[in-house]
Design a protein around this motif. Structure first.
Motif, PDB file in Angstrom:
ATOM      1  N   LYS A  92       0.834  -1.204   0.000  1.00 39.35           N
ATOM      2  CA  LYS A  92       0.000   0.000   0.000  1.00 39.35           C
ATOM      3  C   LYS A  92       0.867   1.252   0.000  1.00 39.35           C
ATOM      4  O   LYS A  92       0.596   2.218  -0.727  1.00 39.35           O
ATOM      5  CB  LYS A  92      -0.952  -0.011   1.200  1.00 39.35           C
ATOM      6  CG  LYS A  92      -1.934   1.122   1.205  1.00 39.35           C
ATOM      7  CD  LYS A  92      -2.860   1.043  -0.010  1.00 39.35           C
ATOM      8  CE  LYS A  92      -3.878   2.158  -0.008  1.00 39.35           C
ATOM      9  NZ  LYS A  92      -4.690   2.170  -1.226  1.00 39.35           N
ATOM     10  N   GLU A 136       2.289   1.709  -3.420  1.00 42.72           N
ATOM     11  CA  GLU A 136       1.255   2.219  -4.332  1.00 42.72           C
ATOM     12  C   GLU A 136       1.050   3.720  -4.148  1.00 42.72           C
ATOM     13  O   GLU A 136       0.987   4.478  -5.130  1.00 42.72           O
ATOM     14  CB  GLU A 136      -0.053   1.481  -4.066  1.00 42.72           C
ATOM     15  CG  GLU A 136      -1.226   1.945  -4.890  1.00 42.72           C
ATOM     16  CD  GLU A 136      -2.523   1.288  -4.429  1.00 42.72           C
ATOM     17  OE1 GLU A 136      -3.554   1.976  -4.440  1.00 42.72           O
ATOM     18  OE2 GLU A 136      -2.500   0.097  -4.060  1.00 42.72           O
ATOM     19  N   ILE A 137       0.959   4.166  -2.909  1.00 39.96           N
ATOM     20  CA  ILE A 137       0.784   5.603  -2.628  1.00 39.96           C
ATOM     21  C   ILE A 137       1.988   6.390  -3.145  1.00 39.96           C
ATOM     22  O   ILE A 137       1.834   7.436  -3.772  1.00 39.96           O
ATOM     23  CB  ILE A 137       0.563   5.843  -1.121  1.00 39.96           C
ATOM     24  CG1 ILE A 137      -0.801   5.272  -0.697  1.00 39.96           C
ATOM     25  CG2 ILE A 137       0.664   7.330  -0.776  1.00 39.96           C
ATOM     26  CD1 ILE A 137      -0.996   5.195   0.804  1.00 39.96           C
ATOM     27  N   GLU A 178       4.049   5.609  -5.545  1.00 38.95           N
ATOM     28  CA  GLU A 178       4.022   5.634  -7.013  1.00 38.95           C
ATOM     29  C   GLU A 178       2.992   6.651  -7.518  1.00 38.95           C
ATOM     30  O   GLU A 178       3.257   7.394  -8.459  1.00 38.95           O
ATOM     31  CB  GLU A 178       3.692   4.248  -7.548  1.00 38.95           C
ATOM     32  CG  GLU A 178       3.792   4.155  -9.053  1.00 38.95           C
ATOM     33  CD  GLU A 178       3.564   2.742  -9.563  1.00 38.95           C
ATOM     34  OE1 GLU A 178       3.055   2.622 -10.691  1.00 38.95           O
ATOM     35  OE2 GLU A 178       3.886   1.777  -8.844  1.00 38.95           O
ATOM     36  N   ASN A 179       1.830   6.698  -6.879  1.00 46.51           N
ATOM     37  CA  ASN A 179       0.795   7.661  -7.279  1.00 46.51           C
ATOM     38  C   ASN A 179       1.220   9.114  -7.058  1.00 46.51           C
ATOM     39  O   ASN A 179       0.708  10.019  -7.701  1.00 46.51           O
ATOM     40  CB  ASN A 179      -0.510   7.391  -6.540  1.00 46.51           C
ATOM     41  CG  ASN A 179      -1.194   6.133  -7.017  1.00 46.51           C
ATOM     42  OD1 ASN A 179      -0.945   5.665  -8.128  1.00 46.51           O
ATOM     43  ND2 ASN A 179      -2.032   5.557  -6.177  1.00 46.51           N
ATOM     44  N   LYS A 180       2.177   9.309  -6.148  1.00 44.54           N
ATOM     45  CA  LYS A 180       2.700  10.660  -5.889  1.00 44.54           C
ATOM     46  C   LYS A 180       3.991  10.912  -6.665  1.00 44.54           C
ATOM     47  O   LYS A 180       4.732  11.832  -6.386  1.00 44.54           O
ATOM     48  CB  LYS A 180       2.918  10.857  -4.390  1.00 44.54           C
ATOM     49  CG  LYS A 180       1.616  10.869  -3.616  1.00 44.54           C
ATOM     50  CD  LYS A 180       1.849  11.164  -2.144  1.00 44.54           C
ATOM     51  CE  LYS A 180       0.511  11.187  -1.453  1.00 44.54           C
ATOM     52  NZ  LYS A 180       0.245  12.450  -0.821  1.00 44.54           N
ATOM     53  N   ASN A 181       4.247  10.051  -7.647  1.00 41.20           N
ATOM     54  CA  ASN A 181       5.402  10.168  -8.545  1.00 41.20           C
ATOM     55  C   ASN A 181       6.758   9.996  -7.871  1.00 41.20           C
ATOM     56  O   ASN A 181       7.756  10.507  -8.367  1.00 41.20           O
ATOM     57  CB  ASN A 181       5.343  11.477  -9.335  1.00 41.20           C
ATOM     58  CG  ASN A 181       4.131  11.520 -10.241  1.00 41.20           C
ATOM     59  OD1 ASN A 181       3.811  10.527 -10.887  1.00 41.20           O
ATOM     60  ND2 ASN A 181       3.448  12.639 -10.273  1.00 41.20           N
ATOM     61  N   LYS A 218       9.985   8.060  -7.356  1.00 43.32           N
ATOM     62  CA  LYS A 218      10.713   7.084  -8.164  1.00 43.32           C
ATOM     63  C   LYS A 218      11.428   6.069  -7.271  1.00 43.32           C
ATOM     64  O   LYS A 218      11.606   4.918  -7.640  1.00 43.32           O
ATOM     65  CB  LYS A 218      11.734   7.776  -9.066  1.00 43.32           C
ATOM     66  CG  LYS A 218      11.107   8.796 -10.006  1.00 43.32           C
ATOM     67  CD  LYS A 218      10.184   8.129 -10.986  1.00 43.32           C
ATOM     68  CE  LYS A 218       9.588   9.181 -11.914  1.00 43.32           C
ATOM     69  NZ  LYS A 218       8.277   8.851 -12.378  1.00 43.32           N
TER      70      LYS A 218
END
Length: 70
Positions: A22, A25-26, A28-31, A33
């Motif tokens: 989780k 995922e968060i 990655e969603n906030k870019n 790297k």
């Protein structure tokens, strides 16, 4: 990610691994790297979690201690 822990009676549910995924995922969603999953004891369940999630070692540390007597 610094500390992940679960009570022994809940370890079979892989709660730490669910939390790890989780957070990834968060991030990655906030870019993000890269992020750091740090400070693991040798042969600890956190190292197994790291391997399952394709992490890589970037640095190793040694912790030394000495008992001080008076």
């Amino acid at each position: 990610m610094k500390t992940v822990a679960s009570l022994p009676e809940f370890r079979e549910f892989a709660i730490g691994n669910i939390l790890f995924k989780k957070i990834a995922e968060i991030a990655e969603n906030k870019n993000f790297k890269n992020w750091i999953f740090a400070f693991m004891y040798s042969n600890n369940s956190s190292q197994k979690m790291a391997k399952r999630n394709n992490t890589k070692i970037i640095r190793k540390y040694a912790l030394y201690g000495k008992e001080i007597t008076q």
